[in-house]
Design an enzyme around this catalytic site. Sequence first.
Site, PDB file in Angstrom:
ATOM      1  N   ASP A 206      12.366  -5.504   3.974  1.00 41.74           N
ATOM      2  CA  ASP A 206      10.982  -5.928   4.170  1.00 41.74           C
ATOM      3  C   ASP A 206      10.309  -5.991   2.807  1.00 41.74           C
ATOM      4  O   ASP A 206      10.056  -4.968   2.177  1.00 41.74           O
ATOM      5  CB  ASP A 206      10.243  -4.955   5.082  1.00 41.74           C
ATOM      6  CG  ASP A 206       8.838  -5.428   5.424  1.00 41.74           C
ATOM      7  OD1 ASP A 206       8.448  -6.530   4.975  1.00 41.74           O
ATOM      8  OD2 ASP A 206       8.125  -4.707   6.152  1.00 41.74           O
TER       9      ASP A 206
ATOM     10  N   LYS B 109      15.443   0.115   7.764  1.00 41.39           N
ATOM     11  CA  LYS B 109      14.538  -0.923   7.277  1.00 41.39           C
ATOM     12  C   LYS B 109      14.107  -0.522   5.874  1.00 41.39           C
ATOM     13  O   LYS B 109      13.460   0.512   5.689  1.00 41.39           O
ATOM     14  CB  LYS B 109      13.323  -1.057   8.195  1.00 41.39           C
ATOM     15  CG  LYS B 109      12.330  -2.110   7.746  1.00 41.39           C
ATOM     16  CD  LYS B 109      11.208  -2.239   8.769  1.00 41.39           C
ATOM     17  CE  LYS B 109      10.159  -3.226   8.305  1.00 41.39           C
ATOM     18  NZ  LYS B 109       9.084  -3.415   9.304  1.00 41.39           N
TER      19      LYS B 109
ATOM     20  N   GLU C  25      12.370  -9.526   6.034  1.00 44.94           N
ATOM     21  CA  GLU C  25      11.060  -9.687   6.657  1.00 44.94           C
ATOM     22  C   GLU C  25      10.009 -10.078   5.622  1.00 44.94           C
ATOM     23  O   GLU C  25       9.928  -9.481   4.554  1.00 44.94           O
ATOM     24  CB  GLU C  25      10.677  -8.357   7.327  1.00 44.94           C
ATOM     25  CG  GLU C  25       9.382  -8.366   8.096  1.00 44.94           C
ATOM     26  CD  GLU C  25       9.144  -7.049   8.832  1.00 44.94           C
ATOM     27  OE1 GLU C  25       8.017  -6.831   9.291  1.00 44.94           O
ATOM     28  OE2 GLU C  25      10.091  -6.231   8.936  1.00 44.94           O
TER      29      GLU C  25
ATOM     30  N   LYS D 274      12.205  -1.034   2.321  1.00 43.31           N
ATOM     31  CA  LYS D 274      11.066  -1.664   1.668  1.00 43.31           C
ATOM     32  C   LYS D 274      11.436  -2.082   0.253  1.00 43.31           C
ATOM     33  O   LYS D 274      11.970  -1.287  -0.529  1.00 43.31           O
ATOM     34  CB  LYS D 274       9.879  -0.704   1.630  1.00 43.31           C
ATOM     35  CG  LYS D 274       9.321  -0.351   3.011  1.00 43.31           C
ATOM     36  CD  LYS D 274       8.660  -1.532   3.678  1.00 43.31           C
ATOM     37  CE  LYS D 274       7.978  -1.151   4.977  1.00 43.31           C
ATOM     38  NZ  LYS D 274       7.295  -2.299   5.611  1.00 43.31           N
TER      39      LYS D 274
ATOM     40  N   ARG E  53       0.829  -1.205   0.000  1.00 42.55           N
ATOM     41  CA  ARG E  53       0.000   0.000   0.000  1.00 42.55           C
ATOM     42  C   ARG E  53       0.860   1.250   0.000  1.00 42.55           C
ATOM     43  O   ARG E  53       2.062   1.207   0.269  1.00 42.55           O
ATOM     44  CB  ARG E  53      -0.913   0.013   1.228  1.00 42.55           C
ATOM     45  CG  ARG E  53      -0.134  -0.036   2.546  1.00 42.55           C
ATOM     46  CD  ARG E  53      -1.025  -0.103   3.756  1.00 42.55           C
ATOM     47  NE  ARG E  53      -0.231  -0.118   4.985  1.00 42.55           N
ATOM     48  CZ  ARG E  53      -0.603   0.423   6.135  1.00 42.55           C
ATOM     49  NH1 ARG E  53      -1.757   1.045   6.223  1.00 42.55           N
ATOM     50  NH2 ARG E  53       0.166   0.357   7.201  1.00 42.55           N
TER      51      ARG E  53
ATOM     52  N   ASP F  63       9.320   3.721  14.058  1.00 37.99           N
ATOM     53  CA  ASP F  63       9.622   5.016  13.443  1.00 37.99           C
ATOM     54  C   ASP F  63       8.406   5.746  12.902  1.00 37.99           C
ATOM     55  O   ASP F  63       8.528   6.867  12.402  1.00 37.99           O
ATOM     56  CB  ASP F  63      10.648   4.835  12.319  1.00 37.99           C
ATOM     57  CG  ASP F  63      10.158   3.866  11.234  1.00 37.99           C
ATOM     58  OD1 ASP F  63       9.113   3.231  11.422  1.00 37.99           O
ATOM     59  OD2 ASP F  63      10.836   3.744  10.207  1.00 37.99           O
TER      60      ASP F  63
ATOM     61  N   ASP G 100       6.245 -11.902   9.511  1.00 36.49           N
ATOM     62  CA  ASP G 100       5.442 -10.764   9.960  1.00 36.49           C
ATOM     63  C   ASP G 100       3.965 -11.067   9.734  1.00 36.49           C
ATOM     64  O   ASP G 100       3.273 -11.557  10.631  1.00 36.49           O
ATOM     65  CB  ASP G 100       5.875  -9.488   9.239  1.00 36.49           C
ATOM     66  CG  ASP G 100       5.067  -8.261   9.671  1.00 36.49           C
ATOM     67  OD1 ASP G 100       4.270  -8.361  10.624  1.00 36.49           O
ATOM     68  OD2 ASP G 100       5.222  -7.193   9.053  1.00 36.49           O
TER      69      ASP G 100
ATOM     70  N   ASP H 264      10.850  -1.574  15.620  1.00 35.68           N
ATOM     71  CA  ASP H 264      10.482  -0.834  14.410  1.00 35.68           C
ATOM     72  C   ASP H 264       9.398   0.173  14.792  1.00 35.68           C
ATOM     73  O   ASP H 264       8.212  -0.054  14.571  1.00 35.68           O
ATOM     74  CB  ASP H 264       9.984  -1.817  13.346  1.00 35.68           C
ATOM     75  CG  ASP H 264       9.580  -1.123  12.055  1.00 35.68           C
ATOM     76  OD1 ASP H 264      10.018   0.015  11.833  1.00 35.68           O
ATOM     77  OD2 ASP H 264       8.815  -1.720  11.271  1.00 35.68           O
TER      78      ASP H 264
ATOM     79  N   ILE I 291       1.259   2.243  10.578  1.00 35.49           N
ATOM     80  CA  ILE I 291       1.416   3.703  10.587  1.00 35.49           C
ATOM     81  C   ILE I 291       0.496   4.246  11.668  1.00 35.49           C
ATOM     82  O   ILE I 291      -0.698   4.487  11.465  1.00 35.49           O
ATOM     83  CB  ILE I 291       1.084   4.310   9.209  1.00 35.49           C
ATOM     84  CG1 ILE I 291       2.042   3.740   8.158  1.00 35.49           C
ATOM     85  CG2 ILE I 291       1.226   5.836   9.254  1.00 35.49           C
ATOM     86  CD1 ILE I 291       3.501   4.044   8.404  1.00 35.49           C
TER      87      ILE I 291
ATOM     88  N   THR J 228      12.646   3.665   8.387  1.00 33.50           N
ATOM     89  CA  THR J 228      12.222   2.982   7.168  1.00 33.50           C
ATOM     90  C   THR J 228      12.487   3.808   5.923  1.00 33.50           C
ATOM     91  O   THR J 228      12.162   5.001   5.875  1.00 33.50           O
ATOM     92  CB  THR J 228      10.724   2.643   7.242  1.00 33.50           C
ATOM     93  OG1 THR J 228      10.485   1.816   8.387  1.00 33.50           O
ATOM     94  CG2 THR J 228      10.267   1.903   5.988  1.00 33.50           C
TER      95      THR J 228
ATOM     96  N   SER K 119       5.098  -2.065  14.166  1.00 30.25           N
ATOM     97  CA  SER K 119       3.880  -1.256  14.233  1.00 30.25           C
ATOM     98  C   SER K 119       3.345  -1.013  12.840  1.00 30.25           C
ATOM     99  O   SER K 119       4.013  -1.276  11.841  1.00 30.25           O
ATOM    100  CB  SER K 119       4.160   0.085  14.915  1.00 30.25           C
ATOM    101  OG  SER K 119       5.058   0.846  14.120  1.00 30.25           O
TER     102      SER K 119
ATOM    103  N   LYS L  69       3.250  -7.363  16.177  1.00 33.32           N
ATOM    104  CA  LYS L  69       2.581  -6.068  16.100  1.00 33.32           C
ATOM    105  C   LYS L  69       1.281  -6.161  16.875  1.00 33.32           C
ATOM    106  O   LYS L  69       0.495  -7.102  16.674  1.00 33.32           O
ATOM    107  CB  LYS L  69       2.314  -5.678  14.650  1.00 33.32           C
ATOM    108  CG  LYS L  69       3.586  -5.422  13.838  1.00 33.32           C
ATOM    109  CD  LYS L  69       3.271  -5.115  12.388  1.00 33.32           C
ATOM    110  CE  LYS L  69       4.549  -4.870  11.589  1.00 33.32           C
ATOM    111  NZ  LYS L  69       4.290  -4.707  10.140  1.00 33.32           N
TER     112      LYS L  69
END
Length: 360
Positions: A191, A160, A219, A162, A24, A323, A244, A321, A298, A135, A296, A268
């Site tokens: 990730d 981290k 991840e 993406k 997303r 941030d 995850d 994680d 957002i 991230t 977490s 999470k």
Amino acid sequence: MKVTNIDTFLVRVPLVKPFKTAVRTVLSADSLVVRLDCDNGISGWGEAPATVAITGDSLSSIDAAIKEHLGPFLIGRNLLAYEEVLSGLSGVMVGNTSAKAALDMAVYDCLAQNSHLPLYEYLGGADGELETNMTVSVNSPEEMGEDTERYKEQGFSILKVKVGIGDIELDIKRVREIRKKAGNHIRIRLDANQGWSPKMAVRAIGQMEDEGLDIELVEQPVKAHDLHGLKQVTDHVNTLIMADESVFSPKQALEVIRMRAADLINIKLMKAGGIYQGLKINQLAEAAGMECMAGSMIETHLGITAAAHFAASKQNITRYDFDAPLMLSKNILNGGLCYQTNKIHLPKEAGLGIRGIHTQ
């Protein structure tokens, strides 16, 4: 300490920059905030962000779950009998983990306040300082390199990254550019957010190993349901693999552990349904010799404050994680955690340490 009232509030906080993953793109932190009031004057706070693409929970579904089912279950309950309360809360509805997590946070906030302890100490922890990664959203290799330089200059020592959008050669180019900009002393975690097939993941990770890109962990490289594919990746690379989206519940964690499908588990609260279930996942992993990360969605400072208290309370949670608040344009909390670049300092006040919330 009986629950007398539960209120919910909608909050929206714009991000400084769009957050992009293989699943997303996020432009703002949209959350439902919960306040739970008790008959002894204590109030607890919780948060549930809308993460339809991951948990299936929208703001309207979270609000409805709390108002129509979970909230009525809690009203009148004595929170000091928290084992009965929180296990019962988990069974009221199937799924709806975000709504459960928000109420779970608020319950634990009240319990710790009643004991006059910060939540991380109430849960058994002794250290109120953590180090978060930062991230790097998935973009072109050049833009990701620029982000890497900026975060390095700001003082972050763990990134981290993406990946998982486009072909694996593009992902490898992204990681090459980031390692080039980061230098040798920055830890890099990847990730893929379920963006690779098992064969793609083995090929990509193997090539990065051969090139000496020094990746700490990868991840969720494959689809959440594909535990055999996850195990295939874990068994065929040297880099640590972390589950995850494959792990929401303790039962799913147990299956990952039984299969040795991953080396690590990312807990999470929004997936687990809150701290109560998160503790169970960590205990299972610890018994199996498997370390955990606390991550977490957002979320605002509120949800991250609760997650950080949880993470700081357990020695087996070794990576963080947290941030998301650093990506936001403002802080809605009075109180809660504080950031000093990559360092998180938890409040010394009782409970979550939240003195108030600005919902406008």
